[in-house]
Design a protein around this motif. Sequence first.
Motif, mmCIF file in Angstrom:
data_model
loop_
_atom_site.group_PDB
_atom_site.id
_atom_site.type_symbol
_atom_site.label_atom_id
_atom_site.label_comp_id
_atom_site.label_asym_id
_atom_site.label_seq_id
_atom_site.Cartn_x
_atom_site.Cartn_y
_atom_site.Cartn_z
ATOM 1 N N TYR A 95 37.079 -34.311 48.142
ATOM 2 C CA TYR A 95 35.993 -34.740 49.053
ATOM 3 C C TYR A 95 34.936 -33.930 49.377
ATOM 4 O O TYR A 95 33.845 -34.062 49.191
ATOM 5 C CB TYR A 95 36.593 -35.266 50.343
ATOM 6 C CG TYR A 95 37.360 -36.564 50.017
ATOM 7 C CD1 TYR A 95 36.785 -37.866 50.004
ATOM 8 C CD2 TYR A 95 38.904 -36.483 50.056
ATOM 9 C CE1 TYR A 95 37.518 -38.944 49.730
ATOM 10 C CE2 TYR A 95 39.677 -37.580 49.690
ATOM 11 C CZ TYR A 95 39.151 -38.641 49.622
ATOM 12 O OH TYR A 95 39.771 -39.716 49.267
ATOM 13 N N ARG A 96 35.475 -32.654 49.505
ATOM 14 C CA ARG A 96 34.531 -31.466 49.639
ATOM 15 C C ARG A 96 33.372 -31.302 48.327
ATOM 16 O O ARG A 96 32.370 -31.037 48.556
ATOM 17 C CB ARG A 96 35.295 -30.164 49.985
ATOM 18 C CG ARG A 96 35.857 -30.100 51.393
ATOM 19 C CD ARG A 96 36.762 -29.132 51.551
ATOM 20 N NE ARG A 96 37.674 -29.052 52.920
ATOM 21 C CZ ARG A 96 36.801 -28.424 53.802
ATOM 22 N NH1 ARG A 96 35.765 -27.513 53.625
ATOM 23 N NH2 ARG A 96 37.245 -28.415 54.935
ATOM 24 N N ALA A 97 34.219 -31.448 47.188
ATOM 25 C CA ALA A 97 33.489 -31.199 45.990
ATOM 26 C C ALA A 97 32.322 -32.456 45.839
ATOM 27 O O ALA A 97 31.158 -32.021 45.580
ATOM 28 C CB ALA A 97 34.350 -31.358 44.753
ATOM 29 N N VAL B 129 33.579 -43.727 47.195
ATOM 30 C CA VAL B 129 33.986 -42.371 46.975
ATOM 31 C C VAL B 129 35.593 -42.333 46.901
ATOM 32 O O VAL B 129 36.137 -41.575 46.138
ATOM 33 C CB VAL B 129 33.430 -41.301 48.003
ATOM 34 C CG1 VAL B 129 34.033 -39.947 48.101
ATOM 35 C CG2 VAL B 129 32.128 -41.372 47.587
ATOM 36 N N ARG B 130 36.188 -42.896 47.906
ATOM 37 C CA ARG B 130 37.567 -42.962 47.780
ATOM 38 C C ARG B 130 38.303 -43.634 46.575
ATOM 39 O O ARG B 130 39.214 -43.099 46.169
ATOM 40 C CB ARG B 130 38.057 -43.667 49.278
ATOM 41 C CG ARG B 130 37.391 -43.192 50.489
ATOM 42 C CD ARG B 130 38.409 -43.642 51.780
ATOM 43 N NE ARG B 130 39.554 -42.916 51.702
ATOM 44 C CZ ARG B 130 39.544 -41.547 52.034
ATOM 45 N NH1 ARG B 130 38.649 -41.011 52.753
ATOM 46 N NH2 ARG B 130 40.698 -40.757 52.264
ATOM 47 N N ALA B 131 37.702 -44.666 46.250
ATOM 48 C CA ALA B 131 37.932 -45.289 45.124
ATOM 49 C C ALA B 131 37.861 -44.265 43.952
ATOM 50 O O ALA B 131 38.859 -44.416 43.092
ATOM 51 C CB ALA B 131 37.191 -46.686 44.606
ATOM 52 N N GLY C 38 46.306 -34.425 52.919
ATOM 53 C CA GLY C 38 45.010 -35.118 53.248
ATOM 54 C C GLY C 38 44.935 -35.924 54.570
ATOM 55 O O GLY C 38 45.747 -35.236 55.540
ATOM 56 N N ARG C 39 44.596 -37.050 54.521
ATOM 57 C CA ARG C 39 44.294 -37.979 55.522
ATOM 58 C C ARG C 39 45.087 -39.305 55.408
ATOM 59 O O ARG C 39 45.449 -39.781 56.240
ATOM 60 C CB ARG C 39 42.769 -38.163 56.148
ATOM 61 C CG ARG C 39 42.028 -37.155 56.169
ATOM 62 C CD ARG C 39 42.529 -36.466 57.498
ATOM 63 N NE ARG C 39 41.462 -35.088 57.736
ATOM 64 C CZ ARG C 39 41.380 -34.113 56.867
ATOM 65 N NH1 ARG C 39 42.158 -33.959 56.054
ATOM 66 N NH2 ARG C 39 40.633 -32.986 57.606
ATOM 67 N N ASP C 40 45.071 -39.698 54.138
ATOM 68 C CA ASP C 40 45.516 -41.033 53.879
ATOM 69 C C ASP C 40 46.604 -41.001 52.794
ATOM 70 O O ASP C 40 46.786 -41.877 52.151
ATOM 71 C CB ASP C 40 44.471 -41.844 53.333
ATOM 72 C CG ASP C 40 43.896 -41.286 52.125
ATOM 73 O OD1 ASP C 40 43.965 -40.231 51.770
ATOM 74 O OD2 ASP C 40 43.098 -42.111 51.279
ATOM 75 N N HIS D 68 38.152 -42.929 62.676
ATOM 76 C CA HIS D 68 37.522 -44.287 63.218
ATOM 77 C C HIS D 68 36.609 -44.807 61.864
ATOM 78 O O HIS D 68 36.105 -46.110 62.258
ATOM 79 C CB HIS D 68 36.376 -44.134 64.409
ATOM 80 C CG HIS D 68 37.183 -43.992 65.473
ATOM 81 N ND1 HIS D 68 37.551 -42.624 65.787
ATOM 82 C CD2 HIS D 68 37.365 -44.702 66.493
ATOM 83 C CE1 HIS D 68 38.313 -42.681 67.026
ATOM 84 N NE2 HIS D 68 38.177 -43.940 67.685
ATOM 85 N N ARG D 69 36.846 -44.307 60.660
ATOM 86 C CA ARG D 69 36.186 -45.006 59.630
ATOM 87 C C ARG D 69 36.847 -46.321 59.311
ATOM 88 O O ARG D 69 38.221 -46.377 59.607
ATOM 89 C CB ARG D 69 36.018 -43.844 58.543
ATOM 90 C CG ARG D 69 37.602 -43.632 57.835
ATOM 91 C CD ARG D 69 37.314 -42.544 56.653
ATOM 92 N NE ARG D 69 38.458 -42.178 56.276
ATOM 93 C CZ ARG D 69 39.014 -40.977 55.902
ATOM 94 N NH1 ARG D 69 38.164 -39.934 56.012
ATOM 95 N NH2 ARG D 69 40.240 -40.743 55.675
ATOM 96 N N GLU D 70 36.469 -47.167 58.386
ATOM 97 C CA GLU D 70 36.738 -48.468 58.205
ATOM 98 C C GLU D 70 38.022 -48.312 57.215
ATOM 99 O O GLU D 70 38.984 -48.932 57.135
ATOM 100 C CB GLU D 70 35.989 -49.418 57.855
ATOM 101 C CG GLU D 70 35.406 -50.259 59.002
ATOM 102 C CD GLU D 70 34.298 -51.101 58.562
ATOM 103 O OE1 GLU D 70 34.297 -51.750 57.742
ATOM 104 O OE2 GLU D 70 33.413 -51.213 59.574
HETATM 105 O O1 DC Z 1 41.484 -31.414 54.695
HETATM 106 P P1 DC Z 1 40.021 -30.989 54.809
HETATM 107 O O2 DC Z 1 39.261 -30.515 55.944
HETATM 108 O O3 DC Z 1 39.441 -29.927 53.613
HETATM 109 O O4 DC Z 1 39.296 -32.429 54.266
HETATM 110 C C1 DC Z 1 37.747 -32.565 54.236
HETATM 111 C C2 DC Z 1 37.035 -33.808 54.571
HETATM 112 O O5 DC Z 1 37.780 -34.903 53.728
HETATM 113 C C3 DC Z 1 37.816 -34.279 55.949
HETATM 114 O O6 DC Z 1 36.849 -34.504 56.921
HETATM 115 C C4 DC Z 1 38.371 -35.687 55.673
HETATM 116 C C5 DC Z 1 38.195 -35.875 53.984
HETATM 117 N N1 DC Z 1 39.464 -36.229 53.569
HETATM 118 C C6 DC Z 1 39.899 -37.611 53.624
HETATM 119 O O7 DC Z 1 39.201 -38.555 53.917
HETATM 120 N N2 DC Z 1 41.223 -38.114 52.842
HETATM 121 C C7 DC Z 1 42.131 -37.101 52.286
HETATM 122 N N3 DC Z 1 42.841 -37.353 51.755
HETATM 123 C C8 DC Z 1 41.394 -35.577 52.252
HETATM 124 C C9 DC Z 1 40.374 -35.183 53.059
#
Ligand code: DC
Length: 222
Positions: A37-39, A106-108, A127-129, A184-186
């Motif tokens: 996601y950073r890239a 972007v996620r897809a 990650g987050r998900d 809070h994102r969908e």
């Molecule tokens: O873990 P990080 O701080 O490097 O993540 C950067 C951003 O990417 C963070 O704000 C949320 C997003 N992210 C995400 O939505 N899903 C992931 N699997 C990893 C990161």
Amino acid sequence: MIINVAIDGPAGAGKSTIARAAAKALGFIYVDTGALYRAVGLYALRAGIKPGDAAAVGAALENIKVELSFINGEQSVLLNDEDVSSQIRTPEASMAASDVSAIPAVRAFLFDLQRDIAKKNNCIMDGRDIGTVVLPHAQIKIFLTASPEIRAKRRYDELIAKGETVEFKDVLEDLIKRDYNDSHREVAPLKPAEDGVILDTSGLSLEEAIESAIRIIKERTE
Ligand code: DC
């Protein structure tokens, strides 16, 4: 059998340090999905595209190639063949990453890349998900968390150690804003998987947190 470990949690909970150390101890590869996601966020910043502009970022995806390479278990992230592993670590790239990560396209775009790595390798992916969306069948899911103040202090110390000039209150504010955005994102909001283990590292030293994570993984794989 391939073993997948998902580690999710808010920014600054210690995911990357803990996941990296646990992966090393177990001989797994460590995959930092935030780097992807950073890239994409970095690409938007460089191209003068607002990272929150879903239409513009979505349209730019066809010009973006993101890849991960692993050398001795260490991950590098390539953006259109350029190694941007250090350029993605600035506060601007962090915020851009959070913004682009709320865009479904972007996620897809990044989904298959993450799935493919996990299919072929014993890995710890953070990650987050990861436990909720990317690897819902991961054998082990850990949700790492800690209080916002403790997480901001860790992030602040890291940035200062790198020689950046930052104020603690700005780091805390950024972190609270990113937490809010991320949860809070969908699409694929940050939340613990129902079948995951919550590990709160607020009162733990780094060594204790790493040991706890390794113990959780071993208990479920042996
Ligand atoms: O873990 P990080 O701080 O490097 O993540 C950067 C951003 O990417 C963070 O704000 C949320 C997003 N992210 C995400 O939505 N899903 C992931 N699997 C990893 C990161």
